[in-house]
Write an enzyme that holds these catalytic residues in place. Structure first.
Site, short mmCIF file in Angstrom:
data_model
loop_
_atom_site.label_atom_id
_atom_site.label_comp_id
_atom_site.label_asym_id
_atom_site.label_seq_id
_atom_site.Cartn_x
_atom_site.Cartn_y
_atom_site.Cartn_z
N SER A 1 48.22 37.45 46.71
CA SER A 1 46.99 37.14 45.98
C SER A 1 46.72 35.66 45.88
O SER A 1 45.57 35.23 45.96
CB SER A 1 47.09 37.73 44.57
OG SER A 1 47.35 39.10 44.60
N GLY B 1 43.51 33.52 47.14
CA GLY B 1 42.94 32.54 46.23
C GLY B 1 43.84 31.32 46.17
O GLY B 1 45.06 31.42 46.19
N ASN C 1 47.09 28.29 39.69
CA ASN C 1 46.36 28.82 40.84
C ASN C 1 44.86 28.89 40.53
O ASN C 1 44.38 28.28 39.59
CB ASN C 1 46.89 30.21 41.19
CG ASN C 1 46.63 31.21 40.07
OD1 ASN C 1 46.80 30.89 38.90
ND2 ASN C 1 46.18 32.40 40.42
N CYS D 1 43.14 31.23 39.22
CA CYS D 1 42.77 31.89 37.96
C CYS D 1 43.70 31.53 36.81
O CYS D 1 43.71 32.21 35.78
CB CYS D 1 42.73 33.40 38.16
SG CYS D 1 41.61 33.93 39.48
N GLU E 1 46.91 31.80 36.13
CA GLU E 1 48.01 32.61 35.61
C GLU E 1 49.32 32.43 36.36
O GLU E 1 50.37 32.90 35.92
CB GLU E 1 47.63 34.11 35.61
CG GLU E 1 47.80 34.83 36.93
CD GLU E 1 46.64 34.64 37.87
OE1 GLU E 1 46.54 35.36 38.88
OE2 GLU E 1 45.80 33.75 37.59
#
Length: 949
Positions: free
Chosen positions: A368, A397, A581, A583, A585
């Site tokens: 991810s 991402g 990253n 987002c 987290e």
């Protein structure tokens, strides 16, 4: 009438051409279905005539009035045409009633209330006249369907009726009759097969706001259309099947589906060597009935594999394909594939979007998130940008650490010139993310991080502004501040802060805690002595205020904290966390030879609670299997750059998260703004943490420890809950965190130290924007932001209503047209409606109705159990500098590692008026709240935010 998402902008002026009606060259013209079933060409000028008559009837016909009306009508007609053509799902047809509905909306958007009311009354009178004539009119003619080869066949009314009844079977509060009635209204002689398939789906969708279970009925009707497409393609002939028939046909369909994928060179040929009959027998067709419409449509649009645009997967074959891809290297891979399939298709757990996209394919890029550190030289900078492109190509991402790149004005030894700083390179990275759009599936997504002492920090704060030199703006890139504790201490003390160029202070990049403070103060002393060339002194509080101002005005940069990310990192013995990253987290080490990789998936918390509380036994079963799946990703994954492969195989990090937190609270009857909700956040995360760590120990016993285990916090018996001591020591006790626990952590700690861990990191809570839609639960740890709204994403516009609220109101006899109207009027806030009881107002309070402190405290209680971080959005209804300052200082004092988007109510809500109601009065329709400071956050399902899930 559907809820409206937005005003579609400026209207074309009269006269209205085919182009103005949205017709492109070579396309068939739009058509109108009349009330008698006849079909006529769409003529926009007739809308203008009708609106003109309405205005003149109310305002009179003087020359001055006529000129003004002409201008108003031109604009309104354009709005009507734009709305109709934007919503033309298939066949380019509209019903006459839909056109009139849009005319009412346009009148209300323009605040022409008297004309709108007259128009409503006129339509009502005409409806009565038509009803009176029905008894004397002849029966309608038999309708025909136009097949793909152009032939006409009689409409199979019996199958249509059976299909609607099958879709409603077992669902409370729904009936086939209203679906069929609305469907018949949109049929005409010569309707295409595609339009006929869509008609009952669209009919059921219009009923969702009255009863949420119509979302499941809509999904079942959609599934019929998907079955027809997939069966016809796989078997090479026109084919269809009901849900009941499909229960038998999945066994035949599944092996054929795999063969199609292998022959088309989409699926790994190894999938064809599984015992496909055994796997087909394990499929559970009844699980097709679990979907809501949004979830199934999302799968179809973006996840099901296709050849030349024709899908050949169905829900259960899709989940089995993903499971097979994750079981490729298992010893008894059929048994493991069935185990993985059962978990995915049950909706107890869902893998992240890249895993769902690519598992079992020839390029199984399943990870991810990727984190990189950019070097301070031209080769390193452009290698990092090239790496971004390669990593983004297969749906990853990105989070880039740019702190090492020297600042504006710094000396360049090779040319004896001066650096232009980090900003021009960020512009290139921004444009690269747009150019490489994740294989054509969604926009590239990247976040740039810069540490607060970097001399370019003030320009970095301006990157998302819409003013200034556009060559120094990155309108598509996310940005985040990487803030050391020392800066926050200076803010609280009202002290000065010094900015440096990293080429003169390179050690600051890798230091945290008290060593960072010592080095930083030493550099400040050097600057005072004139030993540092590029530096600038500012007030820490002034810089902090500017950070918050930019966060409010542009949504960026986000606020993330360097020291808690590093001090509590299990891997501090082998590197430094230089950024999070995309987002916020993931908190993994990066360096010149390591690109951090994380593999994500989320537990559906809503499926693991009941009115009796948390089902720990079920959580344990789910987490054990989920952790095995995530660990398998490390070995199966397709790595586009060697640094990512090296890092992932050495450390094997995974990020198990959760979603459906708000649904779980509603099941437990716990208002989000309550101590009990905070306690539940603690207890639920403790259970997930305990079983995730335990599962990694079990995997270590079976498969071996990860390579860099020795020297880690794990190896020293320091679990996430214990690492709070390290943060507390670095801050001299300035950490406000509850330390209570309920499980047997001593026994688990002993197992970790003796057996080891399979994974360096095991937990992270991602946004889950899209996978939450698939399984029909609230995103991640998000509170509800509205109880009734329209969700707009890449798959279209979808009515969303909180089923739990509806069921509670029905149980108390309060769910009716008036309640629906009131919820629309009050933007989906039940608390504003007098009839709603106080206990339900508290239980269903929306995100903007609760103080952000509740979200922060719940996040802090989770964070003590998590070895990485969590994507935490903050909601502030009426932001001010004081509120933002208080919220983000509290986040730091609570020991949070990162925060994500700041959500603020838009100053001007999107237009939302409609005239459909119970008594002719005007009703307002809610649209999804648009965050003032967050143009494209994950709550809106923007691809930027779903790159992690």
């Amino acid at each position: 009438m559907s809820l409206q998402v937005q005003n579609d902008g400026p209207a074309p002026s009269a006269p209205f051409s085919a182009a103005a009606a949205g017709v492109r060259a070579g396309e068939p013209a739009f058509q109108v279905i009349r009330r008698n079933g006849a079909v006529t060409p769409f003529d926009a000028s007739k809308i203008a005539v009708a609106l003109t008559k309405a205005f003149l009837a109310v305002e009179g016909g003087s020359a001055a009035v006529s000129r003004r009306v002409h201008e108003i009508v031109a604009e309104l007609t354009g709005q009507v045409v734009a709305n109709l053509t934007r919503r033309a799902d298939a066949g380019r047809t509209f019903h006459i009633e839909d056109i009139q509905d849009q005319a009412e909306l346009a009148l209300m958007r323009g605040e022409h209330h008297k004309v709108a009311r007259a128009y409503v009354l006129y339509r009502a009178q005409r409806a009565k006249e038509r009803a009176a004539r029905l008894v004397s009119e002849p029966a309608p003619v038999v309708l025909h369907v136009r097949t793909a080869d152009g032939a006409l066949a009689p409409l199979d009314v019996a199958r249509l009726t059976d299909l609607a009844r099958e879709a409603c079977a077992g669902l409370d509060g729904v009936s086939a009759e209203p679906i069929l009635a609305e469907t018949r209204r949109n049929l005409y002689d010569g309707i295409s097969e595609q339009e006929l398939a869509l008609a009952p789906i669209l009919a059921a969708r219009t009923l969702i706001e009255t009863e949420p279970n119509y979302a499941k009925a809509s999904a079942r009707l959609l599934n019929d259309m998907l079955r027809r497409e997939a069966l016809s393609f796989v078997f090479g002939r026109p084919d269809q099947a009901t849900q009941a028939e499909m229960a038998e046909r999945y066994a035949e369909f599944f092996p054929a589906c795999v063969k199609i994928g292998v022959d088309a060179e989409i699926l790994d040929p190894e999938l064809g060597r599984f015992d496909l009959a055994r796997l087909a027998a394990a499929l559970k067709p009844e699980r097709d009935l679990q979907f809501d419409y949004l979830g199934l449509q999302t799968l179809y649009d973006r996840y099901f594999l296709h050849v030349s645009g024709r899908r050949f997967e169905l829900p259960q074959t899709f989940f089995m394909r993903v499971a097979m891809g994750l079981a490729l290297r298992e010893i008894d891979r059929e048994a493991r594939a069935i185990e993985f399939y059962d978990l995915l298709s049950s909706f107890d757990f869902m893998a992240s979007t890249p895993t769902l996209f690519n598992s079992g394919t020839l390029r199984p890029q399943l990870s991810s998130c990727f984190l990189t550190t950019v070097s301070d030289d031209l080769d390193g900078i452009f290698k990092a940008i090239r790496d971004n492109a390669l990593l983004a190509k297969y749906s990853g991402g990105l989070g880039n650490d740019w702190t090492r790149v020297r600042g504006l004005g710094a000396h360049i030894k090779g040319t004896n010139g001066e650096s232009q700083g980090v900003v021009p390179f960020l512009k290139v990275a921004n444009d690269t993310a747009i150019a490489v759009n994740q294989g054509g599936k969604r926009k590239g997504a990247v976040c740039a991080y810069l540490e607060t002492w970097h001399v370019d920090i003030e320009e970095f704060l301006d990157l998302r502004k819409n003013t200034g030199d556009d060559r120094r703006r990155t309108h598509d890139m996310n940005t985040a501040n990487w803030i050391p504790d020392l800066f926050m201490e200076r803010v609280e003390a009202g002290a000065d802060w010094t900015l440096f160029s990293p080429d003169e202070t390179p050690d600051l990049h890798d230091l945290v805690g008290k060593p960072f403070k010592a080095a930083y103060e030493a550099h400040e002393a050097r600057a005072e002595r004139g030993e540092i060339r590029i530096f600038r002194k500012v007030k820490a509080l002034d810089l902090w205020r500017r950070m918050l101002t930019m966060l409010f005005e542009t949504g960026h940069p986000w606020i993330t904290f360097k020291d808690p990310c590093n001090l509590r990192s299990p891997q501090s013995h082998v590197g430094v966390v230089h950024s999070s990253n995309l987002c916020t987290e993931i908190t993994l080490n990066t360096g010149a030879d390591e690109v951090a990789v994380c593999n994500l998936g989320s537990v559906n918390l809503a499926a693991h609670v009941s009115a009796d509380g948390l089902d720990r036994a079920r959580i344990e079963r789910t987490v054990r299997t989920a952790m095995r799946m995530l660990d398998n990703v490390v070995d199966i994954n397709f790595y586009t750059i060697p640094e990512a492969r090296r890092s992932n195989l050495r450390h094997r990090p995974v990020g198990l998260g959760l979603m459906g937190f708000q649904d779980a609270l509603e099941t437990l009857r716990l208002p989000v703004a309550s101590e009990k909700a905070v306690a539940f956040a603690d207890a639920s995360m403790e259970a997930i943490s305990y079983f995730a760590i335990s599962a990694s120990v079990d995997l270590a016993a079976e498969r071996g420890r990860y390579a860099s285990f020795e020297g880690s916090l794990w190896s020293k018996g320091v679990l996430p809950i214990d690492s709070l001591d390290l943060l507390e020591a670095a801050r001299d006790g300035n950490v406000e965190i509850d330390r209570s626990s309920t499980l047997d952590w001593a026994a688990l700690r002993a197992r970790v130290t003796t057996t080891g861990m399979r994974n360096s990191n095991v937990m992270a809570i991602a946004p889950t924007a899209t996978i939450s839609n698939i399984i029909g639960v609230s995103q991640s740890i998000e509170p509800a932001y509205s109880q009734l709204y329209v969700k707009a994403n890449m798959s279209g516009d979808f009515t969303v209503v909180n089923a739990n609220l509806v069921h509670d109101l029905k149980a108390r006899g309060l769910w009716d047209e008036v309640m629906i109207s009131d919820l629309k009027y009050y933007d989906g806030m039940a608390s504003a409606i007098d009839r709603v009881p106080d206990d339900l107002k508290a239980l269903y309070a929306t995100a903007f109705e609760i103080a952000p402190e509740w979200l922060l405290r719940a996040a802090a209680r989770r964070q003590k159990w998590i070895d990485q971080a969590q994507s935490l959005n903050l909601y502030i209804a009426e932001p001010s500098g004081r509120k933002l300052d208080a919220a983000y200082r509290l986040a730091w004092r609570l020991g949070l590692k990162t925060t994500y988007y700041l959500r603020a109510r838009s100053a001007t809500q999107v237009e939302k008026s409609t005239l459909k109601g119970v008594d002719g009065k005007l009703n307002a329709v809610s649209a999804e709240p648009v965050p003032t400071a967050s143009p494209g956050g994950c709550s809106l399902d923007d691809p930027t935010c779903e790159a992690c899930q």
